[in-house]
Design a protein around this motif. Structure first.
Motif, PDB file in Angstrom:
ATOM      1  N   GLN A 162       0.826  -1.204   0.000  1.00  0.00           N
ATOM      2  CA  GLN A 162       0.000   0.000   0.000  1.00  0.00           C
ATOM      3  C   GLN A 162       0.862   1.257   0.000  1.00  0.00           C
ATOM      4  OE1 GLN A 162      -3.306   0.182   2.882  1.00  0.00           O
ATOM      5  NE2 GLN A 162      -2.577   2.204   3.458  1.00  0.00           N
ATOM      6  N   THR A 163       1.900   1.265   0.813  1.00  0.00           N
ATOM      7  CA  THR A 163       2.789   2.422   0.886  1.00  0.00           C
ATOM      8  C   THR A 163       3.457   2.695  -0.460  1.00  0.00           C
ATOM      9  OG1 THR A 163       3.222   2.004   3.238  1.00  0.00           O
ATOM     10  CG2 THR A 163       4.811   3.386   2.050  1.00  0.00           C
ATOM     11  N   LEU A 164       3.932   1.626  -1.113  1.00  0.00           N
ATOM     12  CA  LEU A 164       4.588   1.791  -2.412  1.00  0.00           C
ATOM     13  C   LEU A 164       3.614   2.293  -3.465  1.00  0.00           C
ATOM     14  CD1 LEU A 164       7.161   1.420  -4.110  1.00  0.00           C
ATOM     15  CD2 LEU A 164       6.415  -0.931  -4.564  1.00  0.00           C
ATOM     16  N   LEU A 165       2.394   1.765  -3.469  1.00  0.00           N
ATOM     17  CA  LEU A 165       1.394   2.213  -4.435  1.00  0.00           C
ATOM     18  C   LEU A 165       1.091   3.701  -4.263  1.00  0.00           C
ATOM     19  CD1 LEU A 165      -1.170  -0.726  -4.602  1.00  0.00           C
ATOM     20  CD2 LEU A 165      -0.209   0.460  -6.571  1.00  0.00           C
ATOM     21  N   LEU A 166       0.867   4.114  -3.036  1.00  0.00           N
ATOM     22  CA  LEU A 166       0.531   5.507  -2.781  1.00  0.00           C
ATOM     23  C   LEU A 166       1.680   6.438  -3.148  1.00  0.00           C
ATOM     24  CD1 LEU A 166      -1.397   5.175   0.612  1.00  0.00           C
ATOM     25  CD2 LEU A 166      -2.343   5.569  -1.667  1.00  0.00           C
ATOM     26  N   ARG A 167       2.901   5.939  -3.052  1.00  0.00           N
ATOM     27  CA  ARG A 167       4.070   6.738  -3.405  1.00  0.00           C
ATOM     28  C   ARG A 167       4.168   6.937  -4.912  1.00  0.00           C
ATOM     29  NH1 ARG A 167       8.760   3.659  -1.486  1.00  0.00           N
ATOM     30  NH2 ARG A 167       7.848   4.100   0.552  1.00  0.00           N
ATOM     31  N   ASN A 168       3.609   5.999  -5.679  1.00  0.00           N
ATOM     32  CA  ASN A 168       3.754   6.048  -7.135  1.00  0.00           C
ATOM     33  C   ASN A 168       2.540   6.617  -7.863  1.00  0.00           C
ATOM     34  OD1 ASN A 168       6.340   4.482  -8.284  1.00  0.00           O
ATOM     35  ND2 ASN A 168       5.747   3.557  -6.335  1.00  0.00           N
ATOM     36  N   LEU A 169       1.358   6.531  -7.269  1.00  0.00           N
ATOM     37  CA  LEU A 169       0.156   7.041  -7.924  1.00  0.00           C
ATOM     38  C   LEU A 169       0.194   8.552  -8.053  1.00  0.00           C
ATOM     39  CD1 LEU A 169      -2.637   4.884  -6.230  1.00  0.00           C
ATOM     40  CD2 LEU A 169      -2.198   5.016  -8.688  1.00  0.00           C
ATOM     41  N   CYS A 170      -0.223   9.054  -9.200  1.00  0.00           N
ATOM     42  CA  CYS A 170      -0.357  10.494  -9.378  1.00  0.00           C
ATOM     43  C   CYS A 170      -1.671  10.778 -10.090  1.00  0.00           C
ATOM     44  CB  CYS A 170       0.834  11.071 -10.139  1.00  0.00           C
ATOM     45  SG  CYS A 170       0.927  10.587 -11.866  1.00  0.00           S
ATOM     46  N   GLU A 171      -1.966  12.044 -10.291  1.00  0.00           N
ATOM     47  CA  GLU A 171      -3.254  12.447 -10.860  1.00  0.00           C
ATOM     48  C   GLU A 171      -3.477  11.791 -12.223  1.00  0.00           C
ATOM     49  OE1 GLU A 171      -5.031  14.023  -8.869  1.00  0.00           O
ATOM     50  OE2 GLU A 171      -3.527  14.746  -7.462  1.00  0.00           O
ATOM     51  N   GLY A 172      -4.651  11.188 -12.380  1.00  0.00           N
ATOM     52  CA  GLY A 172      -5.002  10.576 -13.649  1.00  0.00           C
ATOM     53  C   GLY A 172      -4.653   9.111 -13.757  1.00  0.00           C
ATOM     54  N   ASP A 173      -3.878   8.577 -12.807  1.00  0.00           N
ATOM     55  CA  ASP A 173      -3.535   7.159 -12.837  1.00  0.00           C
ATOM     56  C   ASP A 173      -4.743   6.303 -12.455  1.00  0.00           C
ATOM     57  OD1 ASP A 173      -0.969   7.646 -13.586  1.00  0.00           O
ATOM     58  OD2 ASP A 173      -0.098   7.405 -11.597  1.00  0.00           O
ATOM     59  N   VAL A 174      -4.704   5.059 -12.872  1.00  0.00           N
ATOM     60  CA  VAL A 174      -5.760   4.100 -12.544  1.00  0.00           C
ATOM     61  C   VAL A 174      -5.123   2.918 -11.815  1.00  0.00           C
ATOM     62  CG1 VAL A 174      -7.481   2.506 -13.472  1.00  0.00           C
ATOM     63  CG2 VAL A 174      -7.190   4.750 -14.517  1.00  0.00           C
ATOM     64  N   ALA A 175      -5.722   2.501 -10.705  1.00  0.00           N
ATOM     65  CA  ALA A 175      -5.273   1.319  -9.972  1.00  0.00           C
ATOM     66  C   ALA A 175      -6.345   0.243 -10.099  1.00  0.00           C
ATOM     67  CB  ALA A 175      -5.022   1.651  -8.501  1.00  0.00           C
ATOM     68  N   ALA A 176      -5.990  -0.894 -10.674  1.00  0.00           N
ATOM     69  CA  ALA A 176      -6.924  -2.011 -10.846  1.00  0.00           C
ATOM     70  C   ALA A 176      -6.534  -3.116  -9.885  1.00  0.00           C
ATOM     71  CB  ALA A 176      -6.885  -2.513 -12.288  1.00  0.00           C
ATOM     72  N   ILE A 177      -7.378  -3.358  -8.895  1.00  0.00           N
ATOM     73  CA  ILE A 177      -7.142  -4.387  -7.887  1.00  0.00           C
ATOM     74  C   ILE A 177      -8.062  -5.549  -8.216  1.00  0.00           C
ATOM     75  CG2 ILE A 177      -7.099  -4.873  -5.413  1.00  0.00           C
ATOM     76  CD1 ILE A 177      -7.042  -1.822  -4.973  1.00  0.00           C
TER      77      ILE A 177
END
Length: 199
Positions: A162-177
């Protein structure tokens, strides 16, 4: 944040009923789209998350007869999991993608070798145990499926992910879980993880 949510209907369901959020424990796909604006640089990437990846093993045999010795004609092994499969499709359209997830360390090298860069760059956290194997035995007129259990749930590894994901996500990105959960993962932990990524 904006969130688009789609659920695979259960077998035998017409998919029209209203179900509690806890039903997502087994099969789920969430697409979280962070809000635009806020002064941050805009980018567009897809990050896939596979919490319970699998090695898909297909064994071809000359029969599945319980009264005689059946002979193996061939075997195919592939890196699988709902998240990485999403990544493969999206990458085929030329969209930048990166695969995140949890991976049993005992057979992780084989999984990563088979996966390669087919679902984009990879960022997996190792946990104790093995990547589960979904085995399919095929003969000319018969088929049998055997699923092995994978690595048990590791809450600390999920927090690191979770920490790594939040560090890499920026505006406009999509996360598919997407996909199934590791054995022993509480529904509340899944909900907390998804909410954290969606914020």
């Amino acid at each position: 944040p904006r969130a688009l949510c789609w659920k695979t209907p259960r077998r035998g369901s017409n998919g029209t009923g209203n179900r509690a959020f806890g039903c997502f424990k087994r099969l789920f796909i969430f697409l979280f789209v962070p809000p635009f604006g806020g002064g941050r640089e805009f980018c567009m990437n897809l990050f896939t998350v596979t919490l319970n990846p699998a090695l898909d093993v297909t064994i071809l045999a000359d029969g599945l007869d319980g009264d005689r010795a059946n002979h193996v004609l061939g075997e195919r092994r592939e890196a699988g999991g709902k998240g990485v499969n999403v990544g493969r499709v999206v990458k085929s359209f030329g969209i930048a993608t990166r695969a995140f997830g949890l991976l049993g360390r005992l057979n992780a090298p084989e999984y990563l070798k088979l996966l390669g860069d087919s679902a984009g760059a990879t960022s997996f956290f190792y946990v104790d145990g093995r990547v589960r194997e979904n085995m399919t035995l095929r003969a000319e007129s018969a088929c049998m499926k055997l699923n092995r259990e994978g690595a048990p749930y590791d809450k600390e590894a999920l927090q690191d992910l979770q920490t790594l994901l939040l560090r890499n996500l920026c505006e406009g990105d999509v996360a598919a879980i997407s996909g199934s959960c590791p054995k022993g993962m509480p529904v509340d932990d899944l909900i907390h993880f998804c909410k954290a990524i969606a914020q």
